[in-house]
Design a protein around this motif. Structure first.
Motif, mmCIF file in Angstrom:
data_model
loop_
_atom_site.group_PDB
_atom_site.id
_atom_site.type_symbol
_atom_site.label_atom_id
_atom_site.label_comp_id
_atom_site.label_asym_id
_atom_site.label_seq_id
_atom_site.Cartn_x
_atom_site.Cartn_y
_atom_site.Cartn_z
ATOM 1 N N PHE A 156 0.850 -1.192 0.000
ATOM 2 C CA PHE A 156 0.000 0.000 0.000
ATOM 3 C C PHE A 156 0.889 1.246 0.000
ATOM 4 O O PHE A 156 1.757 1.400 0.856
ATOM 5 N N VAL A 157 0.689 2.120 -0.967
ATOM 6 C CA VAL A 157 1.444 3.370 -1.051
ATOM 7 C C VAL A 157 0.581 4.513 -0.530
ATOM 8 O O VAL A 157 -0.586 4.656 -0.925
ATOM 9 N N THR A 158 1.145 5.320 0.360
ATOM 10 C CA THR A 158 0.397 6.459 0.895
ATOM 11 C C THR A 158 1.362 7.516 1.419
ATOM 12 O O THR A 158 2.499 7.215 1.795
ATOM 13 N N HIS A 159 0.899 8.755 1.425
ATOM 14 C CA HIS A 159 1.628 9.820 2.112
ATOM 15 C C HIS A 159 0.965 10.143 3.451
ATOM 16 O O HIS A 159 1.442 10.987 4.194
ATOM 17 N N ASP A 160 -0.128 9.441 3.744
ATOM 18 C CA ASP A 160 -0.923 9.677 4.951
ATOM 19 C C ASP A 160 -0.464 8.719 6.047
ATOM 20 O O ASP A 160 -0.722 7.520 6.000
ATOM 21 N N GLN A 161 0.219 9.257 7.053
ATOM 22 C CA GLN A 161 0.753 8.402 8.113
ATOM 23 C C GLN A 161 -0.356 7.699 8.884
ATOM 24 O O GLN A 161 -0.181 6.554 9.330
ATOM 25 N N GLY A 162 -1.521 8.348 9.027
ATOM 26 C CA GLY A 162 -2.623 7.729 9.749
ATOM 27 C C GLY A 162 -3.087 6.453 9.079
ATOM 28 O O GLY A 162 -3.368 5.451 9.744
ATOM 29 N N GLU A 163 -3.169 6.461 7.731
ATOM 30 C CA GLU A 163 -3.533 5.260 6.993
ATOM 31 C C GLU A 163 -2.524 4.150 7.233
ATOM 32 O O GLU A 163 -2.877 3.003 7.496
ATOM 33 N N ALA A 164 -1.245 4.485 7.099
ATOM 34 C CA ALA A 164 -0.198 3.470 7.245
ATOM 35 C C ALA A 164 -0.195 2.876 8.649
ATOM 36 O O ALA A 164 -0.083 1.662 8.822
ATOM 37 N N LEU A 165 -0.320 3.707 9.665
ATOM 38 C CA LEU A 165 -0.285 3.219 11.038
ATOM 39 C C LEU A 165 -1.518 2.378 11.351
ATOM 40 O O LEU A 165 -1.433 1.384 12.076
ATOM 41 N N ALA A 166 -2.670 2.748 10.801
ATOM 42 C CA ALA A 166 -3.923 2.066 11.131
ATOM 43 C C ALA A 166 -4.006 0.676 10.518
ATOM 44 O O ALA A 166 -4.600 -0.225 11.115
ATOM 45 N N MET A 167 -3.423 0.470 9.343
ATOM 46 C CA MET A 167 -3.669 -0.764 8.602
ATOM 47 C C MET A 167 -2.493 -1.723 8.539
ATOM 48 O O MET A 167 -2.688 -2.917 8.355
ATOM 49 N N SER A 168 -1.283 -1.244 8.679
ATOM 50 C CA SER A 168 -0.112 -2.024 8.264
ATOM 51 C C SER A 168 0.412 -2.972 9.334
ATOM 52 O O SER A 168 0.348 -2.689 10.529
ATOM 53 N N ASP A 169 0.972 -4.092 8.853
ATOM 54 C CA ASP A 169 1.807 -4.939 9.711
ATOM 55 C C ASP A 169 3.219 -4.359 9.788
ATOM 56 O O ASP A 169 3.839 -4.356 10.844
ATOM 57 N N LYS A 170 3.726 -3.895 8.649
ATOM 58 C CA LYS A 170 5.043 -3.247 8.573
ATOM 59 C C LYS A 170 4.912 -2.007 7.700
ATOM 60 O O LYS A 170 4.103 -1.961 6.769
ATOM 61 N N VAL A 171 5.756 -1.025 7.992
ATOM 62 C CA VAL A 171 5.783 0.217 7.222
ATOM 63 C C VAL A 171 7.230 0.531 6.859
ATOM 64 O O VAL A 171 8.118 0.464 7.718
ATOM 65 N N ALA A 172 7.459 0.871 5.590
ATOM 66 C CA ALA A 172 8.755 1.386 5.158
ATOM 67 C C ALA A 172 8.607 2.890 4.962
ATOM 68 O O ALA A 172 7.824 3.332 4.116
ATOM 69 N N VAL A 173 9.325 3.669 5.748
ATOM 70 C CA VAL A 173 9.289 5.115 5.620
ATOM 71 C C VAL A 173 10.383 5.528 4.634
ATOM 72 O O VAL A 173 11.562 5.231 4.849
ATOM 73 N N MET A 174 9.983 6.198 3.557
ATOM 74 C CA MET A 174 10.923 6.593 2.516
ATOM 75 C C MET A 174 11.125 8.104 2.519
ATOM 76 O O MET A 174 10.211 8.870 2.845
ATOM 77 N N ASN A 175 12.334 8.508 2.128
ATOM 78 C CA ASN A 175 12.679 9.922 2.048
ATOM 79 C C ASN A 175 13.781 10.077 1.017
ATOM 80 O O ASN A 175 14.811 9.408 1.103
ATOM 81 N N ALA A 176 13.545 10.930 0.025
ATOM 82 C CA ALA A 176 14.541 11.214 -1.011
ATOM 83 C C ALA A 176 15.084 9.946 -1.657
ATOM 84 O O ALA A 176 16.288 9.810 -1.884
ATOM 85 N N GLY A 177 14.187 9.008 -1.943
ATOM 86 C CA GLY A 177 14.569 7.798 -2.645
ATOM 87 C C GLY A 177 15.166 6.699 -1.802
ATOM 88 O O GLY A 177 15.453 5.610 -2.304
ATOM 89 N N ARG A 178 15.348 6.939 -0.508
ATOM 90 C CA ARG A 178 15.947 5.947 0.379
ATOM 91 C C ARG A 178 14.928 5.485 1.421
ATOM 92 O O ARG A 178 13.975 6.195 1.733
ATOM 93 N N VAL A 179 15.169 4.295 1.957
ATOM 94 C CA VAL A 179 14.337 3.787 3.044
ATOM 95 C C VAL A 179 14.987 4.182 4.367
ATOM 96 O O VAL A 179 16.110 3.782 4.660
ATOM 97 N N GLU A 180 14.281 4.992 5.164
ATOM 98 C CA GLU A 180 14.818 5.462 6.439
ATOM 99 C C GLU A 180 14.653 4.419 7.544
ATOM 100 O O GLU A 180 15.523 4.262 8.389
ATOM 101 N N GLN A 181 13.519 3.720 7.549
ATOM 102 C CA GLN A 181 13.261 2.719 8.587
ATOM 103 C C GLN A 181 12.123 1.814 8.141
ATOM 104 O O GLN A 181 11.171 2.264 7.501
ATOM 105 N N ILE A 182 12.237 0.538 8.460
ATOM 106 C CA ILE A 182 11.151 -0.423 8.262
ATOM 107 C C ILE A 182 10.847 -1.044 9.613
ATOM 108 O O ILE A 182 11.736 -1.604 10.268
#
Length: 376
Positions: A190-216
């Motif tokens: 699931f792709v989103t810019h809405d953190q609320g969506e990602a936090l509400a639904m996900s088992d895991k989240v990859a936070v991306m910034n400037a083409g890189r993955v900051e944290q999974i």
């Protein structure tokens, strides 16, 4: 293995623009996995490479152990749901959902059975004969979801599918999407810019910034233990305050100073000198100013003691500069007496909660573990 996804050293450029920069991670079969980040961070490009609409310049993508490099989109074990529903307006709901199966030449009885199951899954069994123009936005999104799921993909890709819906309907669809994913066990990306969506639904989240993955990480870990300054600021609401690290305080803590205010905070690594303190709004408690209490830093002056057990809550005084009413919560922007900075505190709005108007002197407190330190 049926729904596992591996992204290995993937890079994508558009001319001189580096859209995705050497990312690597895996997604387990049956996971609800979100790619989260601001516009332009590379999340949609990553999804398009998974679907086959874009090819990586470097690296490899594997689904269920199979290299997808030379596999065209229509032969991949994936299907995609877009932000806009792209339904055929002249066709019924049933015909829209059946379209992909008919293109594959499936037997008529199989098509009817699978379309019926897909519509039941998304709660639209009674809408088979309607046209898209007779549906609400949420219902059209459900049709698009049924059309994607009816082909039984190993991996379902969702490119900001809820962003066109109003807030209340979006929240309802979040619950429905998670229910559907858990019921069928398909891997969702699931792709989103809405953190609320990602936090509400996900088992895991990859936070991306400037083409890189900051944290999974899991939603709770991202929120409670952000790995970088960017994640701390992007997930939830946090004060990002310039501080000076004076030295270690034991137990993964460091002594810091904010203007004349001294206290301790969590340090993920050894830091010294200038740093950023991330302090979530809701972790800051606000109360009426107490006579004779100044910006003393710690309730228990334990900066010279090495352990957390000897350290008390940080305490600061200030004046309310702004009150922001948000319905279930109230935010207070407080200018500190001990430093030329503002700290926002958030408290639940409800019966018995004190209300502090603009210009009111107040006291702020927080625990040592609530503040997290990062490089500037």
């Amino acid at each position: 293995m049926s729904g596992t996804v591996e992204i290995v050293g993937v890079t994508k450029r558009f001319g001189s623009h580096l859209a995705v920069d050497d990312i690597s991670f895996g997604i387990g079969s049956g996971e609800f996995f979100s790619l989260l980040g601001p516009s332009g961070c590379g999340k949609s490009t990553t999804l398009r490479m998974l679907s086959g609409f874009e090819a990586p310049d470097e690296g490899a993508i594997r689904i269920a152990g199979q290299d997808m490099t030379d596999v065209p989109p229509y032969r991949r074990p994936t299907n995609i749901v877009f932000q806009r529903w792209a339904l055929f307006p002249h066709m019924s709901v049933e015909a829209n959902v059946a379209f992909g199966l008919e293109a594959e030449g499936r037997p008529r009885a199989e098509i009817r059975s699978r379309v019926g199951d897909a519509l039941a899954l998304v709660g639209l069994s009674g809408f088979a004969g309607r046209k898209p123009g007779q549906l609400s936005g949420g219902q059209m999104q459900r049709v698009a979801l049924a059309r994607a799921l009816v082909k039984q993909p190993k991996v379902l890709l969702l490119d900001e599918p809820l962003s066109a819906l109003d807030l209340k309907l979006r929240h309802q669809m979040q619950i429905e999407l998670k229910r559907i994913q858990q019921e069928i066990g398909t891997t969702f990306i699931f792709v989103t810019h809405d953190q609320g969506e990602a936090l509400a639904m996900s088992d895991k989240v990859a936070v991306m910034n400037a083409g890189r993955v900051e944290q999974i990480a899991s939603p709770q870990e991202l929120y409670d233990a952000p790995a970088t300054r960017f994640v701390a600021g992007f997930i939830g609401h946090a004060n990002l305050l310039p501080v000076t690290v004076e030295g270690p305080a034991g137990e993964g803590l460091a002594r810091v100073r904010l203007g004349d205010l001294g206290f301790v905070a969590v340090a993920r690594e050894a830091l010294s000198g200038e740093a950023t303190l991330a302090l979530r709004f809701e972790r800051v408690r606000i109360g009426a100013a107490q006579a004779g209490v100044g910006a003393s830093g710690l309730d228990n002056p334990g900066l010279d003691h090495p352990g957390l057990d000897h350290l008390g809550s940080a305490r600061a005084t200030g004046v309310v500069r702004q009150m922001i009413f948000g319905g279930s919560t109230v935010q207070y922007v407080v200018g500190l007496d001990a430093a030329s900075v503002e700290i926002t505190a958030e408290q639940p709005h409800g019966a018995g909660a004190a209300v502090f108007t603009q210009g009111t002197p107040v006291t702020l407190t927080w625990e040592p573990a609530d503040g997290r330190l990062f490089r500037p």
